[in-house]
Each structure stands twice: as C-alpha cells, then as structure tokens.
Write a protein that holds these residues in place. Sequence first.
Motif, PDB file in Angstrom:
ATOM      1  N   UNK A  59      26.677  30.074  46.406  1.00 32.24           N
ATOM      2  CA  UNK A  59      26.701  31.508  46.089  1.00 32.24           C
ATOM      3  C   UNK A  59      27.968  32.137  46.648  1.00 32.24           C
ATOM      4  N   UNK A  60      28.545  33.048  45.884  1.00 38.20           N
ATOM      5  CA  UNK A  60      29.640  33.877  46.394  1.00 38.20           C
ATOM      6  C   UNK A  60      29.162  35.329  46.353  1.00 38.20           C
ATOM      7  N   UNK A  61      29.158  35.979  47.514  1.00 40.66           N
ATOM      8  CA  UNK A  61      28.712  37.363  47.635  1.00 40.66           C
ATOM      9  C   UNK A  61      29.925  38.277  47.648  1.00 40.66           C
ATOM     10  N   UNK A  62      30.051  39.060  46.606  1.00 39.69           N
ATOM     11  CA  UNK A  62      31.189  39.969  46.460  1.00 39.69           C
ATOM     12  C   UNK A  62      30.789  41.372  46.898  1.00 39.69           C
ATOM     13  N   UNK A  63      31.416  41.860  47.945  1.00 46.78           N
ATOM     14  CA  UNK A  63      31.209  43.237  48.385  1.00 46.78           C
ATOM     15  C   UNK A  63      32.083  44.111  47.481  1.00 46.78           C
ATOM     16  N   UNK A  64      31.502  44.536  46.383  1.00 47.52           N
ATOM     17  CA  UNK A  64      32.176  45.171  45.239  1.00 47.52           C
ATOM     18  C   UNK A  64      32.891  44.093  44.412  1.00 47.52           C
ATOM     19  N   UNK A  65      33.154  44.427  43.151  1.00 51.70           N
ATOM     20  CA  UNK A  65      33.764  43.474  42.231  1.00 51.70           C
ATOM     21  C   UNK A  65      34.689  44.218  41.280  1.00 51.70           C
ATOM     22  N   UNK A  66      35.199  43.514  40.280  1.00 48.65           N
ATOM     23  CA  UNK A  66      36.052  44.187  39.290  1.00 48.65           C
ATOM     24  C   UNK A  66      35.271  45.274  38.561  1.00 48.65           C
ATOM     25  N   UNK A  67      33.935  45.159  38.530  1.00 48.19           N
ATOM     26  CA  UNK A  67      33.147  46.235  37.914  1.00 48.19           C
ATOM     27  C   UNK A  67      33.329  47.550  38.674  1.00 48.19           C
ATOM     28  N   UNK A  68      33.564  47.461  39.977  1.00 50.76           N
ATOM     29  CA  UNK A  68      33.824  48.669  40.767  1.00 50.76           C
ATOM     30  C   UNK A  68      35.009  49.446  40.197  1.00 50.76           C
ATOM     31  N   UNK A  69      36.046  48.706  39.790  1.00 48.26           N
ATOM     32  CA  UNK A  69      37.256  49.354  39.282  1.00 48.26           C
ATOM     33  C   UNK A  69      36.970  50.110  37.998  1.00 48.26           C
ATOM     34  N   UNK A  70      36.151  49.514  37.134  1.00 45.84           N
ATOM     35  CA  UNK A  70      35.791  50.180  35.885  1.00 45.84           C
ATOM     36  C   UNK A  70      34.804  51.325  36.132  1.00 45.84           C
ATOM     37  N   UNK A  71      33.834  51.081  36.999  1.00 43.57           N
ATOM     38  CA  UNK A  71      32.853  52.124  37.303  1.00 43.57           C
ATOM     39  C   UNK A  71      33.527  53.351  37.906  1.00 43.57           C
ATOM     40  N   UNK A 127      31.489  38.714  38.008  1.00 42.73           N
ATOM     41  CA  UNK A 127      30.221  38.286  38.608  1.00 42.73           C
ATOM     42  C   UNK A 127      29.189  37.873  37.558  1.00 42.73           C
ATOM     43  N   UNK A 128      28.354  36.906  37.935  1.00 38.60           N
ATOM     44  CA  UNK A 128      27.237  36.497  37.085  1.00 38.60           C
ATOM     45  C   UNK A 128      26.075  37.469  37.208  1.00 38.60           C
ATOM     46  N   UNK A 129      25.989  38.105  38.362  1.00 39.20           N
ATOM     47  CA  UNK A 129      24.880  39.003  38.669  1.00 39.20           C
ATOM     48  C   UNK A 129      25.394  40.187  39.463  1.00 39.20           C
TER      49      UNK A 129
END
Length: 207
Positions: free
Chosen positions: A86-98, A128-130
């Motif tokens: 598992x890789x736990x991303x504290x924010x992701x590229x979705x943050x940039x779009x959001x 991210x997958x999830x």
Amino acid sequence: MTDTRLWVAVEGPCCAGKTTLARRLLSELRDPGATYVQCFADHVGGGRFLPPAVPQSLAEDDAGLRRLLAIESDRTSYARSNPTAVVLLDRSVHTLLAHRYALDQVTGLACYEHATRMMAGADIPTWPDLVLYLDVPQDVVLDRNKGKFADDSIFINPTFNSGIRGYYLRLADQGTAVFWIDAAQNVQQTLERATSYVTRLLQGQHA
C-alpha cells in the motif's frame, strides 16, 4: 510491469485530519506493508514554499500548477521505486484539481477548466486507486482550525470547502473509487473504518 500496489489518497478539507489518519494507517498496515507520502506542504518544508493558494491570473496558476506537479513527482519518487503493498498519499493529484474546482466557486477565474486540459497532457507519475475522503462540516473545520489559518484564509472559506466536497462527489459519480468517512467522529473510529476498508480491498486483490 503491472503495478499491483494499492495507491490510497487521503483527501478532504483542511483540518479534516488527513495527516493524522494517513500516519496512523501506516502503523495499522505494517503487515502487509505500507509507505507514507508526505503532503505537498510538508514535503517542501511548509506552505510558504508552495505557489499562492489564490492566483491572480490563469498565467500565475499555470506556473503554480507546474510547480506542484514537479513536487508531486519528487514526493512520490521513493514510493514508486520501493514497492510496498500500500502507498498512503497525504493528498494526491486530485487535490490540485479539487483546489481549482473550488477556487472557481469563489473567484470565477476558470482555473479548473485550464487545469484539466493541462493535466490531461502532463506526465503524472501516479493516480490513486482509491480516495479516502474525510467528510467534515464547516463548523468542525472552524473549531479545529485554532488559529492555524487566518480568518480570511481560502482554506477555511465555506464556499471553497463546499467546492472541495463537490469535486469529490463528481469524481465518485465518474467512477473513481471514493470511500466517504465521517471524520467528525473521533480519530479512533475514523481509523477503524479506513483500516477495515483498505484491508478488505487488499484481501480482494489476493482472493
């Protein structure tokens, strides 16, 4: 080679408890193994080293987004080259779009349309997958802020935070796996729900 890891992004408004949850999940998922990826601000040494949260023009936002994508590539490099389950991303590229989707609700600058076009042609290291979305009402955001952000900060603006939530509702409608967690509950309850869901997904991958 197919990447069989589960990339999990922890998302939500500021003060929702994303970093706390991601770090605790890291411990809970010691077996089968997990890697934690710092948020953008922590990776560069603080929010003051990030592009302006509210750009004055599309040109300024374009430059800021390119800088953030470079940070994204750098902050995920270790996780990409050191496999764990598992890789736990504290924010992701979705943050940039959001962020840009929400900015449009406040400024009308049309940042989101520009960002979606730009990112469609960008070399994004991973999506991210999830998404674990920590859902908290505005009054909880304000209660937890405790002076972290100034009263006029975009990050505690109710219209902006409504836009953040709206982006992830749209994302779920478009088929992305978004698991909603009531993060107004206590930290242990939030952790238990997130751990249970991620563990079930992992078990399903290996069934």
